[in-house]
Motif scaffolding. Structure first.
Motif, PDB file in Angstrom:
ATOM      1  N   HIS A  17      -4.647  11.414 -27.285  1.00 52.15           N
ATOM      2  CA  HIS A  17      -5.321  10.473 -27.322  1.00 52.15           C
ATOM      3  C   HIS A  17      -4.085   9.975 -26.515  1.00 52.15           C
ATOM      4  CE1 HIS A  17      -5.786   9.836 -31.727  1.00 52.15           C
ATOM      5  NE2 HIS A  17      -4.072  10.413 -32.092  1.00 52.15           N
ATOM      6  N   SER A  18      -4.341  11.241 -24.914  1.00 52.57           N
ATOM      7  CA  SER A  18      -4.216  10.471 -23.511  1.00 52.57           C
ATOM      8  C   SER A  18      -5.568   9.609 -22.858  1.00 52.57           C
ATOM      9  CB  SER A  18      -2.955  12.065 -22.687  1.00 52.57           C
ATOM     10  OG  SER A  18      -2.978  11.934 -21.594  1.00 52.57           O
ATOM     11  N   GLU A  19      -6.196   9.778 -22.878  1.00 48.93           N
ATOM     12  CA  GLU A  19      -7.450   9.896 -22.425  1.00 48.93           C
ATOM     13  C   GLU A  19      -8.027   7.956 -22.895  1.00 48.93           C
ATOM     14  OE1 GLU A  19     -10.421  11.915 -22.015  1.00 48.93           O
ATOM     15  OE2 GLU A  19      -9.857  13.403 -20.653  1.00 48.93           O
ATOM     16  N   GLU A  20      -7.793   8.238 -24.550  1.00 49.96           N
ATOM     17  CA  GLU A  20      -7.381   6.883 -24.943  1.00 49.96           C
ATOM     18  C   GLU A  20      -6.673   5.770 -24.228  1.00 49.96           C
ATOM     19  OE1 GLU A  20      -7.330   6.695 -29.549  1.00 49.96           O
ATOM     20  OE2 GLU A  20      -8.696   8.607 -29.538  1.00 49.96           O
ATOM     21  N   MET A  21      -5.182   6.325 -24.163  1.00 56.41           N
ATOM     22  CA  MET A  21      -4.563   5.555 -23.670  1.00 56.41           C
ATOM     23  C   MET A  21      -4.445   4.699 -22.381  1.00 56.41           C
ATOM     24  SD  MET A  21      -0.340   6.199 -22.691  1.00 56.41           S
ATOM     25  CE  MET A  21      -0.147   6.543 -21.166  1.00 56.41           C
ATOM     26  N   MET A  22      -5.028   5.817 -21.206  1.00 52.72           N
ATOM     27  CA  MET A  22      -6.068   6.220 -19.937  1.00 52.72           C
ATOM     28  C   MET A  22      -6.564   4.351 -19.773  1.00 52.72           C
ATOM     29  SD  MET A  22      -5.738   9.472 -18.419  1.00 52.72           S
ATOM     30  CE  MET A  22      -6.776   8.542 -16.392  1.00 52.72           C
ATOM     31  N   THR A  23      -7.730   4.793 -20.790  1.00 59.44           N
ATOM     32  CA  THR A  23      -9.218   4.161 -20.662  1.00 59.44           C
ATOM     33  C   THR A  23      -8.387   2.072 -21.166  1.00 59.44           C
ATOM     34  OG1 THR A  23     -10.208   5.516 -21.964  1.00 59.44           O
ATOM     35  CG2 THR A  23     -10.688   2.397 -22.318  1.00 59.44           C
ATOM     36  N   PHE A  24      -6.578   2.248 -22.177  1.00 57.09           N
ATOM     37  CA  PHE A  24      -6.609   0.955 -22.841  1.00 57.09           C
ATOM     38  C   PHE A  24      -6.018   0.187 -21.094  1.00 57.09           C
ATOM     39  CE2 PHE A  24      -2.748  -1.392 -24.475  1.00 57.09           C
ATOM     40  CZ  PHE A  24      -3.339  -1.934 -25.346  1.00 57.09           C
ATOM     41  N   LYS A  32       0.561  10.142 -14.331  1.00 64.15           N
ATOM     42  CA  LYS A  32       0.179   9.164 -12.871  1.00 64.15           C
ATOM     43  C   LYS A  32      -0.644   8.087 -13.289  1.00 64.15           C
ATOM     44  CE  LYS A  32      -2.118  11.341  -8.524  1.00 64.15           C
ATOM     45  NZ  LYS A  32      -1.798   9.289  -8.084  1.00 64.15           N
ATOM     46  N   LEU A  33      -1.069   8.056 -13.817  1.00 67.15           N
ATOM     47  CA  LEU A  33      -1.648   6.062 -14.084  1.00 67.15           C
ATOM     48  C   LEU A  33      -0.515   5.805 -14.142  1.00 67.15           C
ATOM     49  CD1 LEU A  33      -3.403   4.503 -14.937  1.00 67.15           C
ATOM     50  CD2 LEU A  33      -4.246   4.971 -16.669  1.00 67.15           C
ATOM     51  N   VAL A  34       0.686   6.023 -15.651  1.00 71.10           N
ATOM     52  CA  VAL A  34       1.719   5.128 -15.568  1.00 71.10           C
ATOM     53  C   VAL A  34       2.848   5.472 -14.270  1.00 71.10           C
ATOM     54  CG1 VAL A  34       3.611   4.821 -17.005  1.00 71.10           C
ATOM     55  CG2 VAL A  34       1.612   5.636 -17.847  1.00 71.10           C
ATOM     56  N   GLU A  35       2.111   6.925 -13.349  1.00 70.66           N
ATOM     57  CA  GLU A  35       3.787   6.311 -11.846  1.00 70.66           C
ATOM     58  C   GLU A  35       2.976   5.075 -11.104  1.00 70.66           C
ATOM     59  OE1 GLU A  35       4.901  10.007  -9.470  1.00 70.66           O
ATOM     60  OE2 GLU A  35       3.103  10.164  -9.685  1.00 70.66           O
ATOM     61  N   GLU A  36       1.687   5.041 -10.812  1.00 72.64           N
ATOM     62  CA  GLU A  36       0.848   4.167  -9.736  1.00 72.64           C
ATOM     63  C   GLU A  36       1.263   2.631 -10.151  1.00 72.64           C
ATOM     64  OE1 GLU A  36      -2.918   5.161 -10.344  1.00 72.64           O
ATOM     65  OE2 GLU A  36      -3.091   6.890  -9.293  1.00 72.64           O
ATOM     66  N   LEU A  37       1.996   2.098 -11.646  1.00 70.30           N
ATOM     67  CA  LEU A  37       2.127   1.161 -12.120  1.00 70.30           C
ATOM     68  C   LEU A  37       3.503   0.223 -11.894  1.00 70.30           C
ATOM     69  CD1 LEU A  37       0.051   1.015 -15.812  1.00 70.30           C
ATOM     70  CD2 LEU A  37       0.089  -0.640 -13.931  1.00 70.30           C
ATOM     71  N   GLY A  38       4.332   1.876 -11.195  1.00 70.94           N
ATOM     72  CA  GLY A  38       5.695   1.316 -10.942  1.00 70.94           C
ATOM     73  C   GLY A  38       6.568   2.996 -11.420  1.00 70.94           C
ATOM     74  N   SER A  39       6.474   3.254 -12.422  1.00 73.77           N
ATOM     75  CA  SER A  39       6.787   3.936 -13.566  1.00 73.77           C
ATOM     76  C   SER A  39       8.091   5.266 -12.106  1.00 73.77           C
ATOM     77  CB  SER A  39       6.351   4.709 -14.385  1.00 73.77           C
ATOM     78  OG  SER A  39       7.478   5.561 -15.419  1.00 73.77           O
ATOM     79  N   LYS A  40       9.207   5.360 -12.622  1.00 78.74           N
ATOM     80  CA  LYS A  40       9.549   6.644 -11.656  1.00 78.74           C
ATOM     81  C   LYS A  40      10.287   7.912 -13.311  1.00 78.74           C
ATOM     82  CE  LYS A  40      11.499   3.794  -8.207  1.00 78.74           C
ATOM     83  NZ  LYS A  40      13.157   3.041  -7.904  1.00 78.74           N
ATOM     84  N   GLU A  41      10.188   7.479 -14.052  1.00 77.95           N
ATOM     85  CA  GLU A  41      11.061   7.872 -15.103  1.00 77.95           C
ATOM     86  C   GLU A  41       9.064   8.969 -15.807  1.00 77.95           C
ATOM     87  OE1 GLU A  41      13.938   9.453 -15.373  1.00 77.95           O
ATOM     88  OE2 GLU A  41      14.997   7.415 -14.132  1.00 77.95           O
ATOM     89  N   ILE A  42       7.990   7.920 -15.682  1.00 80.26           N
ATOM     90  CA  ILE A  42       7.353   8.802 -16.526  1.00 80.26           C
ATOM     91  C   ILE A  42       6.695  10.605 -16.682  1.00 80.26           C
ATOM     92  CG2 ILE A  42       5.394   8.706 -14.714  1.00 80.26           C
ATOM     93  CD1 ILE A  42       4.920   8.206 -18.693  1.00 80.26           C
ATOM     94  N   TRP A  43       7.529  11.066 -15.366  1.00 84.68           N
ATOM     95  CA  TRP A  43       7.260  12.701 -15.078  1.00 84.68           C
ATOM     96  C   TRP A  43       8.449  13.024 -15.460  1.00 84.68           C
ATOM     97  CZ3 TRP A  43       3.148  15.021 -14.142  1.00 84.68           C
ATOM     98  CH2 TRP A  43       1.980  14.417 -12.549  1.00 84.68           C
ATOM     99  N   ASN A  44       9.549  12.491 -16.073  1.00 81.62           N
ATOM    100  CA  ASN A  44      11.000  13.223 -16.673  1.00 81.62           C
ATOM    101  C   ASN A  44      10.466  12.692 -18.248  1.00 81.62           C
ATOM    102  OD1 ASN A  44      12.239  13.484 -13.874  1.00 81.62           O
ATOM    103  ND2 ASN A  44      12.628  11.254 -13.915  1.00 81.62           N
ATOM    104  N   MET A  45      10.098  12.461 -18.501  1.00 82.32           N
ATOM    105  CA  MET A  45       9.964  12.174 -20.122  1.00 82.32           C
ATOM    106  C   MET A  45       9.412  14.083 -21.146  1.00 82.32           C
ATOM    107  SD  MET A  45       7.803  10.087 -22.788  1.00 82.32           S
ATOM    108  CE  MET A  45       7.307   8.454 -21.918  1.00 82.32           C
ATOM    109  N   LYS A  46      10.134  13.971 -21.983  1.00 84.15           N
ATOM    110  CA  LYS A  46      10.495  15.106 -22.973  1.00 84.15           C
ATOM    111  C   LYS A  46      10.578  14.453 -24.239  1.00 84.15           C
ATOM    112  CE  LYS A  46      14.453  16.461 -19.925  1.00 84.15           C
ATOM    113  NZ  LYS A  46      15.939  17.255 -19.931  1.00 84.15           N
TER     114      LYS A  46
END
Length: 228
Positions: free
Chosen positions: A127-134, A162-176
């Motif tokens: 559902h990653s692409e659906e979230m991007m569209t949303f 990357k889209l969430v990072e562009e919104l200002g997230s600093k932790e999205i790439w660290n999510m486990k």
């Protein structure tokens, strides 16, 4: 006999004086005085004032001209995520719109009203692409409030990160796997630097309260209404 006569005379004089003054003093004053004497022996009952409940269960109120928000991640299987904005639950178990994965609420910044909510299961499907569209369909001038319940990372693709990072997230790439994550973002304008915008937790710091799952986390604060 002399002492007895003196005692009787004194008692009679006291009675007469009491009767005399009672006739002069208004009855209301006498009644109030008796009531005051009866109250002397009573202990006052001190009751602490009931604390006033604040919006979104904040400890202290937001000042006028601010929105209140609180984003709480899930904890274990049973404790579900919540998103509150201006004392309205946008996403919660009570509303029946919270789910496994990444939960997102979109709010119109000018009106403070929710536009749409959705959750994206990052374990049970792609559902990653659906979230991007949303996210991309959120209008300019929107607030985006995001939070995880259970796992929000297994099928989260890099372009979505990357889209969430562009919104200002600093932790999205660290999510486990099963990381607890909460994030507040603005689309088309900038949020103040001094408010809580993101938090992440990878481990259970509560001695296996949730059988090894990370403990829930939350961010909360007040957003000025005059940013745009």
């Amino acid at each position: 006999l002399v002492k007895l006569a003196g005692f009787l005379l004194t008692s009679l004089a006291a009675w007469y004086l009491g009767y005399f003054f009672a006739a002069l003093i208004p009855k209301e004053i006498i009644t109030a005085s008796i009531a005051d004497l009866q109250d002397i022996g009573k202990k006052p009952v001190l009751r602490a004032p009931v604390p006033k409940r604040q919006k979104c269960d904040h400890w202290s109120p937001c000042s006028p001209g601010n929105y209140a928000y609180r984003i709480l991640s899930g904890g274990g299987r049973a404790k579900l995520a919540k998103i509150c904005f201006e004392d309205e639950l946008l996403i919660s178990e009570e509303k029946g719109n919270v789910g496994r994965g990444i939960n997102i609420a979109i709010v119109n910044y000018k009106t403070g009203k929710v536009k749409s909510t959705e959750f994206f299961d990052m374990w049970g499907g792609d559902h990653s692409e659906e979230m991007m569209t949303f996210i991309q369909n959120a209008p300019e001038g929107s607030l985006l409030l995001m939070v995880t319940h259970d796992d929000g990372s297994s099928r989260l693709k890099n372009d979505a990160k990357k889209l969430v990072e562009e919104l200002g997230s600093k932790e999205i790439w660290n999510m486990k796997f099963r990381s607890s994550w909460a994030f507040l973002a603005a689309k088309g304008f900038k949020l103040p630097d001094n408010i809580q915008k993101e938090k992440i937790n990878h481990s259970d710091k509560t001695k296996n309260r949730y059988n090894g799952w990370p403990a829930e986390i939350q961010i909360e604060g007040c957003i000025p209404r005059d940013l745009i």
